[in-house]
Design a protein around this motif. Structure first.
Motif, short mmCIF file in Angstrom:
data_model
loop_
_atom_site.label_atom_id
_atom_site.label_comp_id
_atom_site.label_asym_id
_atom_site.label_seq_id
_atom_site.Cartn_x
_atom_site.Cartn_y
_atom_site.Cartn_z
N VAL A 114 -1.92 3.68 -5.52
CA VAL A 114 -1.19 2.60 -6.18
C VAL A 114 -0.09 2.07 -5.27
N PHE A 115 0.58 2.99 -4.57
CA PHE A 115 1.67 2.60 -3.67
C PHE A 115 1.16 1.71 -2.55
N TYR A 116 0.02 2.08 -1.93
CA TYR A 116 -0.51 1.31 -0.81
C TYR A 116 -1.18 0.02 -1.24
N THR A 117 -1.79 0.03 -2.41
CA THR A 117 -2.53 -1.16 -2.83
C THR A 117 -1.68 -2.17 -3.59
N MET A 118 -0.58 -1.73 -4.15
CA MET A 118 0.21 -2.64 -4.98
C MET A 118 1.66 -2.73 -4.54
N VAL A 119 2.29 -1.60 -4.30
CA VAL A 119 3.72 -1.61 -4.01
C VAL A 119 4.00 -2.17 -2.63
N PRO A 132 2.05 -3.97 -0.33
CA PRO A 132 1.74 -5.39 -0.10
C PRO A 132 2.62 -6.34 -0.89
N CYS A 133 3.08 -5.92 -2.06
CA CYS A 133 3.83 -6.84 -2.92
C CYS A 133 5.34 -6.77 -2.71
N LEU A 134 5.84 -5.63 -2.27
CA LEU A 134 7.28 -5.46 -2.21
C LEU A 134 7.82 -5.19 -0.81
N ALA A 135 7.05 -4.50 0.04
CA ALA A 135 7.56 -4.15 1.37
C ALA A 135 7.57 -5.37 2.28
N THR A 161 6.81 -10.85 2.00
CA THR A 161 5.89 -9.71 1.88
C THR A 161 4.51 -10.08 2.40
N TRP A 162 3.68 -9.04 2.55
CA TRP A 162 2.32 -9.22 3.07
C TRP A 162 1.49 -10.07 2.12
N ILE A 163 1.63 -9.82 0.83
CA ILE A 163 0.82 -10.55 -0.15
C ILE A 163 1.19 -12.02 -0.19
N GLU A 164 2.46 -12.34 0.15
CA GLU A 164 2.92 -13.72 0.15
C GLU A 164 2.56 -14.47 1.42
N PHE A 165 2.20 -13.75 2.48
CA PHE A 165 1.98 -14.38 3.78
C PHE A 165 0.74 -15.28 3.73
N ASP A 166 0.95 -16.56 4.00
CA ASP A 166 -0.12 -17.56 3.96
C ASP A 166 -0.58 -17.83 5.39
N SER A 167 -1.78 -17.36 5.75
CA SER A 167 -2.28 -17.51 7.11
C SER A 167 -2.42 -18.97 7.50
N GLY A 168 -2.90 -19.80 6.59
CA GLY A 168 -3.08 -21.21 6.90
C GLY A 168 -1.77 -21.90 7.21
N PHE A 205 -4.25 -4.85 6.22
CA PHE A 205 -3.74 -4.15 5.03
C PHE A 205 -3.07 -2.84 5.44
N PRO A 206 -1.92 -2.46 4.86
CA PRO A 206 -1.30 -3.12 3.70
C PRO A 206 -0.11 -4.02 4.03
N ASP A 207 0.45 -3.97 5.28
CA ASP A 207 1.71 -4.70 5.49
C ASP A 207 1.84 -5.32 6.88
N LYS A 208 0.74 -5.40 7.64
CA LYS A 208 0.84 -5.87 9.02
C LYS A 208 0.11 -7.20 9.20
#
Length: 287
Positions: free
Chosen positions: A51-56, A58-61, A89-96, A117-120
């Motif tokens: 849960v930490f690697y898949t959700m916390v 990417p979404c918070l770190a 955060t990683w989840i917010e990063f827009d490649s385009g 995944f998860p933060d690079k």
């Protein structure tokens, strides 16, 4: 006391009773219980880690951005551009959006983005390589800009000091040009020729202060080469549009001859496969 009774027949035909131990009196092995608890704890920990690697993360770190392929462009300049996007955060990063933002730098030829995944995030940059330079008007000021092999105008302040070995080309149609734009296709062979000469171990362009493009009718052009003043003052060399190593060798040999015999030559013509010169005060070219 209740218990289980079983009947067993022996070889002699005699029956006898066997009484098993009462079920409530069976003893459990404590090691099995401990093992079960340990396994349960491990399963819970693995689930929490997943849960930490898949959700916390990417979404918070905070996202970790790495650049590859940089030679002269400072990474801090590119990071500032990415920070202007508001990416955290990683989840917010827009490649385009990242590709579009970094491609706005005229000195960058291409951008590739890989989200790991998860933060690079790894961003691969291909910088434009200058083969020539020219002068154009930017924001009302005459500015030296660089030209790539495929004719794109760009500027890279980090490598301006290193462009002394590339020739200055004047006479190009810079009116209305902006950074990142490409010269018309008819000038691209010239840039390819300049790039090929610049890649040679001999530094031919160190003997040339300027290459001037003379526009002709029907879209043609010729070249005028100006040797550095250490070679010869006020002399110009006429050449056709085929700039190659052989033409530059001939030019240098002729300049040496002119300097050695102290001719007051103002013009040398290497066009049309012949060699001629014009001395100051003379109305025609001597061959």
């Amino acid at each position: 006391m209740s218990g289980a009774v079983s009947v067993k027949r022996d070889l002699g035909g005699m029956d006898f009773l066997m009484k098993s131990a009462p079920t409530g009196e069976r003893k459990k092995d404590p090691r099995i219980t401990i093992a079960k608890i340990v396994v349960l704890i491990l399963i819970v920990l693995l689930a929490l880690e997943a849960v930490f690697y898949t959700m916390v993360i990417p979404c918070l770190a905070p996202v970790k951005v790495q650049f590859a392929g940089l030679k002269t462009i400072p990474s801090s300049l590119l990071m500032q551009k990415l920070e202007d996007m508001g990416t955290v955060t990683w989840i917010e990063f827009d490649s385009g959006r990242a590709v579009d933002a970094l491609s706005s730098f005229s000195c960058i030829e291409s951008v590739g983005v890989d989200k790991i995944f998860p933060d690079k995030v790894v961003i691969t940059i291909k910088e434009r390589q200058a083969v020539a330079k020219t002068i154009m008007n930017i924001n009302g000021r005459s500015t030296t800009v660089q030209i790539s092999e495929n004719g794109v105008v760009f500027t890279n302040t980090a490598s301006v000091s290193a462009d002394s070995d590339i020739p200055l080309i004047s006479g190009l149609p810079v009116e209305g040009m902006q950074l990142g734009m490409r010269f018309p296709s008819k000038f691209r062979p010239l840039m390819a020729q300049v790039a090929a000469i610049g890649a040679l171990p001999q530094k031919y362009f160190s003997a040339i202060s300027e290459i001037q493009v003379l526009q002709k009718e029907y879209g043609n052009y010729e070249l005028v080469l100006y040797p550095v003043q250490g070679q010869r003052n006020h002399v110009k060399v006429l050449a056709d549009r085929s700039l190659n190593e052989e033409a530059l060798k001939r030019m240098l040999v002729i300049l040496d001859v002119v300097n050695s015999i102290e001719l007051n030559v103002s013009e040398i013509d290497l066009r049309y496969g012949s060699i001629s010169y014009k001395a100051e005060g003379e109305g025609a070219l001597a061959r």
